[in-house]
Scaffold this active site. Structure first.
Site, PDB file in Angstrom:
ATOM      1  N   ASP A   1      43.816  39.236  33.008  1.00 54.44           N
ATOM      2  CA  ASP A   1      44.129  40.139  34.116  1.00 54.44           C
ATOM      3  C   ASP A   1      45.142  39.509  35.073  1.00 54.44           C
ATOM      4  OD1 ASP A   1      43.986  42.545  35.526  1.00 54.44           O
ATOM      5  OD2 ASP A   1      42.493  41.759  36.905  1.00 54.44           O
TER       6      ASP A   1
ATOM      7  N   HIS B   1      45.868  44.519  36.500  1.00 55.00           N
ATOM      8  CA  HIS B   1      45.397  45.881  36.775  1.00 55.00           C
ATOM      9  C   HIS B   1      46.064  46.493  38.003  1.00 55.00           C
ATOM     10  CE1 HIS B   1      42.435  43.868  39.558  1.00 55.00           C
ATOM     11  NE2 HIS B   1      42.672  44.961  40.269  1.00 55.00           N
TER      12      HIS B   1
ATOM     13  N   SER C   1      43.232  42.272  45.404  1.00 58.09           N
ATOM     14  CA  SER C   1      43.519  41.807  44.050  1.00 58.09           C
ATOM     15  C   SER C   1      44.916  41.216  43.956  1.00 58.09           C
ATOM     16  CB  SER C   1      43.391  42.958  43.055  1.00 58.09           C
ATOM     17  OG  SER C   1      42.055  43.327  42.877  1.00 58.09           O
TER      18      SER C   1
END
Length: 398
Positions: free
Chosen positions: A168, A138, A241
């Protein structure tokens, strides 16, 4: 004179014997005279700490470390900042003053599209000396320009090797020399209670380290198909992230992915993808450009357990929640509500294990499944196909 001489000789012999006994006693038990007088023995030797006693134990600090600087020094250079840029088109709305246009279109017409540049922030981990970088899918989704900031200030343009929406994860490639790396297979398994450090680029501040413990393992958020997260209370914020979750020795144990937003009245709940999952995705993307998984075409759920049962701990199997049209499951006759008990000759413990087993098989593999339909046993045969992309890209708070 003889009686007196004998008496004197007896006394001398007795005195000599007593002196000899006293000499022996003082040699064998040096503190005996003090004890006979009622004195306390000298406490000096007993009160002094032994040279082998650790200083931390004497000071009450215990045996744990008081600094994780060595772990950070080992791991942090391999963590990079990622800046993913994309151009977004939006339709312009033009308010017209022409009466006819106002009657026909409500006074609003569509003009030429307007373009704007957006940038997403994230982190990544260099996992090979030739420039492969792991991050979250993402972070770089739909980006047309990806820049990577290295620990020494160098900036490299990254090429997307491949992404996997089902976990992901994404793999980037940069061309740069003298790269620090982190290995994906040197750390022991994570246990609940282990100290962990999250390293990344939260909200664009730059390289930041937070500390916590592994709060749980095997967590599922129902956002991606294959989830087995490490939950941690080490702070993970937007921009973290794709960064590294390491243990107290600086060994990589996970890839930071998401947190629970504070609007849900949660604090200290973050999630990381285990390094074993990340390694499997990395290897396939480098080798094939994508992750190849077998797919039956079923959405699974946990077995419902009645409230009045006394054997909840032995419930096993997976319930069919939905069957995709034209999928192998549909062609095999599986139906929503079916309970699957065996798959490819192995018993099914729960939906997670079933999904992992299914994904590990190559497309084209023929499998036999068995279970219960309305309490009646049934069997079916199917041929797995390559799993299609089913998930939409989701942007978690991480």
């Amino acid at each position: 004179m003889k009686p007196a001489f004998r008496a004197l000789a007896f006394v001398l012999q007795f005195a000599t014997l007593g002196l000899a006994i006293a000499f022996i006693v003082t040699r064998l038990w040096p503190d005996a005279p003090a004890r006979l007088r009622g004195d306390d023995p000298a406490p000096a030797a007993a009160s002094a700490p032994t040279p082998s006693a650790p200083a931390a134990a004497v000071g009450g600090l215990g045996s744990g470390p008081v600094s994780y600087a060595d772990a950070v020094a080992r791991a942090a250079p391999a963590v990079v900042n990622i800046y993913a840029n994309k151009v977004v088109a939006s339709q312009r709305r033009i308010v017209s003053v022409d009466p006819l246009t106002q009657r026909m279109l409500g006074g609003i017409s569509l003009g030429p599209p307007a373009y704007r540049r957006e940038q997403s922030l994230g982190s990544g981990v260099i996992v090979s000396a030739d420039g492969y970088v792991l991050t979250n899918n993402h972070v770089i989704a739909r980006s047309n320009d990806i820049q990577v900031l290295l620990y020494d200030g160098r900036i490299a343009t990254a090429r997307l090797v491949g992404g996997d929406e089902d976990t992901d994860l994404a793999v980037l490639k940069i061309d740069a020399g003298d790269l620090p790396t982190m290995k994906l297979d040197e750390a022991p398994p994570v246990n609940v209670g282990d100290v962990v450090l999250a390293i990344g680029n939260p909200i664009g501040l730059g390289k930041t380290v937070t500390m916590g413990i592994a709060s749980a393992i095997g967590r599922q958020l129902d956002q991606w198909a294959y989830e087995e997260f490490i939950q941690t209370d080490a702070a993970i914020n937007s921009g973290n992230s794709g960064g590294a979750l390491v243990n107290a020795r600086g060994e990589l144990v996970g890839i930071n992915t998401a947190n629970v937003p504070q609007r849900q009245l949660a604090e200290g709940i973050g999630f990381a993808i285990p390094v074993a999952t990340a390694k499997g995705v990395l290897d396939q993307i480098i080798e094939k450009g994508m992750v190849v998984r077998g797919w039956l075409g079923v959405e699974y759920g946990r077995m419902p357990i009645p409230a009045n049962t006394t054997q909840a701990n032995i419930a096993r199997g997976a319930q069919v929640l939905a069957v995709y049209p034209q999928s192998p499951a549909a062609q095999a006759g599986l139906q929503p509500g079916d309970v699957l008990l065996t798959f490819d000759g192995e018993e099914i413990d729960d939906p997670l294990e079933l999904r992992k087993h299914e994904a590990a098989l190559a497309p084209g593999t023929k499998v036999h499944v068995s279970g219960l339909r309305a309490g009646i046993a049934f069997d079916a045969d199917a041929e797995l196909v390559q799993r299609p992309v089913l998930n939409r890209i989701q942007i978690p708070n991480g």
